[in-house]
Design a protein around this motif. Structure first.
Motif: not given
Lengths: 227, 253
Positions: A194, B67-68, B70-71
């Motif tokens: 990130y 990533a999704q 986590q969001s």
């Protein structure tokens, strides 16, 4: 967090792609825009619609068709192979063709608008002064359409820098050859890196804002001069 | 007329039972790794038949799902392409502790859309490279990493490096090879296998000792903790019926 060597490579490639796309597009889009601005032909609407297609098509559709068309079984692939150019996917030339299609409306539409607003009067005046059509185009129309040309160049450049779906489809993600900033950011996110993704994404955001701000300032100045 | 009445009579118990059935049937949102695309269609259909629950499937790459999730993505079960991501999700408290298990071990195949290009021993790799070689991005996809590992062990990585094109996941690597833009591709065996045999083009099943086993783990995610359909799906994946389906696509356990 700074950029890695691969990030810089992607940035350099993106700038090269955007600059080449813009230069070629302006040359090709000018006659097309001129024709669209002046013609009464019945198929003008159809041509205008084709030019505008990349505005509404998802870039992945464009990229997918390019991949199929320019693959070894597609007619485009057989054409490029018979011309001795090899296959376009996974090459810089392939990205260039994809980018030019993708950014076509961003070059044609501002040019067409500018040519239309020149109007008939300067052309008639030039003709009474015995200027030939080419002479008129280069010495009368182009200077009068300067604002539109700059706008077309800036928009084509910026739009190509932001390209993602097309390069994802036909790029092959080869470092230094087809891996551009947008796919590099995507890779960083997928790899859960990130901080690197943030550095590049923030750079992209700042660049896009700067471009739009410059265009706005430019528009204000050109209306003051010409308006 | 009479027969219609009779039919209607026969339907009555069913009509009465329908709301009961609906009360039991649930939905489960599943994030599924791209290499499981084809088998998961079959598994989801059988799962619906067997339990009445519906598995709503989203296909993608494991890194993107991470990533999704986590969001705050509302996925209830993750069928990952690796065993690291589910472990990480469990440690971070986004996955339900103790629900993690290996639902399949994937196999790598060297594949060409052309039926005559790849021989069953993979000798085509030892010939001078002709055309591109598609792999999944080794940084992102376990199948891509396995492809690089196999090439390295064969001592052929340097030979093939200039020919390599990378898809962002194994689905895209397959797409490059299937359209013929890449002559060869390292793909998931499951992508080119159906009913226990290679169903299109030509393939070499890469021997297991050439790469680290592709353990694919599943985990129940926090949003699915209290959903009976999520538990049912996980249990179904451990059943003989599901394993038989997955075996037909070349997976092992």
């Amino acid at each position: 967090m700074g950029f890695t060597r691969e990030d810089w490579q992607a940035i350099a490639l993106t700038l090269k792609l955007a600059a080449t796309t813009t230069a070629l597009l302006l040359v090709l889009a000018a006659p097309l825009a001129w024709w669209l601005a002046r013609t009464q032909a019945r198929w003008r609407g159809a041509v205008a619609a084709v030019v505008a297609l990349p505005l509404v098509l998802p870039p992945t559709v464009l990229g997918f068709y390019l991949l199929v068309t320019f693959g070894p079984q597609g007619w485009g692939g057989q054409l490029t192979q018979s011309l001795g150019l090899g296959l376009l996917p996974f090459t810089f030339a392939g990205l260039l063709v994809g980018s030019m299609l993708y950014s076509l409306p961003f070059a044609v539409q501002p040019l067409q608008h500018a040519f239309e607003s020149v109007g008939r009067r300067p052309l008639e005046v030039a003709a009474t002064l015995r200027a030939g059509p080419l002479d008129t185009f280069f010495h009368v129309v182009l200077p009068l359409a300067r604002g539109g040309i700059i706008q077309a160049a800036v928009l084509s450049f910026a739009h190509t820098v932001g390209e993602f779906g097309v390069v994802l489809m036909i790029g092959g993600n080869i470092p230094g050859q087809t891996r551009v900033v947008s796919t590099q950011i995507y890779g960083h996110v997928e790899a859960m890196q990130y901080p690197q993704a943030h550095a590049l994404a923030l750079g992209m955001l700042a660049f896009s804002f700067a471009v739009l701000l410059a265009l706005a300032l430019l528009n204000r100045r050109s209306t003051r001069v010409f308006g | 007329m009479n027969s219609e009445v009779a039919m209607f009579r026969r339907l009555i118990p069913l009509l009465l039972a329908a709301p009961l059935f609906a009360a039991h049937a649930g939905q489960v949102q599943v994030a599924v790794a791209a290499n499981m695309t084809a088998p998961m269609k079959k598994v989801a259909a059988d799962f619906a038949q067997a339990t009445g629950h519906e598995a709503v499937v989203t296909i993608g790459s494991t890194g993107k799902f991470y990533a999704q999730i986590q969001s705050g993505a509302p996925f209830e079960v993750l069928l990952a392409a690796d065993d690291e991501t589910p472990a990480k999700l469990e440690k971070e408290g986004l996955g339900v502790a103790g629900t993690r298990f290996t639902y399949a071990v994937g196999k790598l195949a060297l594949w060409s859309a052309d039926p005559n290009t790849v021989d069953p021993q993979g000798a085509v790799l030892k010939q001078p490279p002709k055309g591109k070689l598609a792999i999944a991005d080794p940084k992102l996809a376990p199948y891509g990493a396995a492809a690089i590992e196999a090439l390295t062990k064969l001592g052929l990585l340097a030979t093939w490096q200039p020919q390599i094109v990378q898809g962002e996941n194994i689905g895209q690597a397959y797409q490059f090879a299937a359209t013929g833009n890449a002559t060869l591709g390292f793909v998931a065996l499951a992508q080119v296998m159906a009913d226990g045999k290679v169903s299109k083009g030509s393939a070499w099943i890469v021997p297991a000792q050439l790469y680290t086993p592709l353990k694919q783990d599943a985990i129940v995610l926090k949003p699915g903790a209290a959903n009976p359909a999520a538990t049912a799906l996980v249990n179904y994946l451990k059943s003989d019926a599901a394993r038989a389906t997955l075996r037909g696509y070349g997976y092992e356990f």
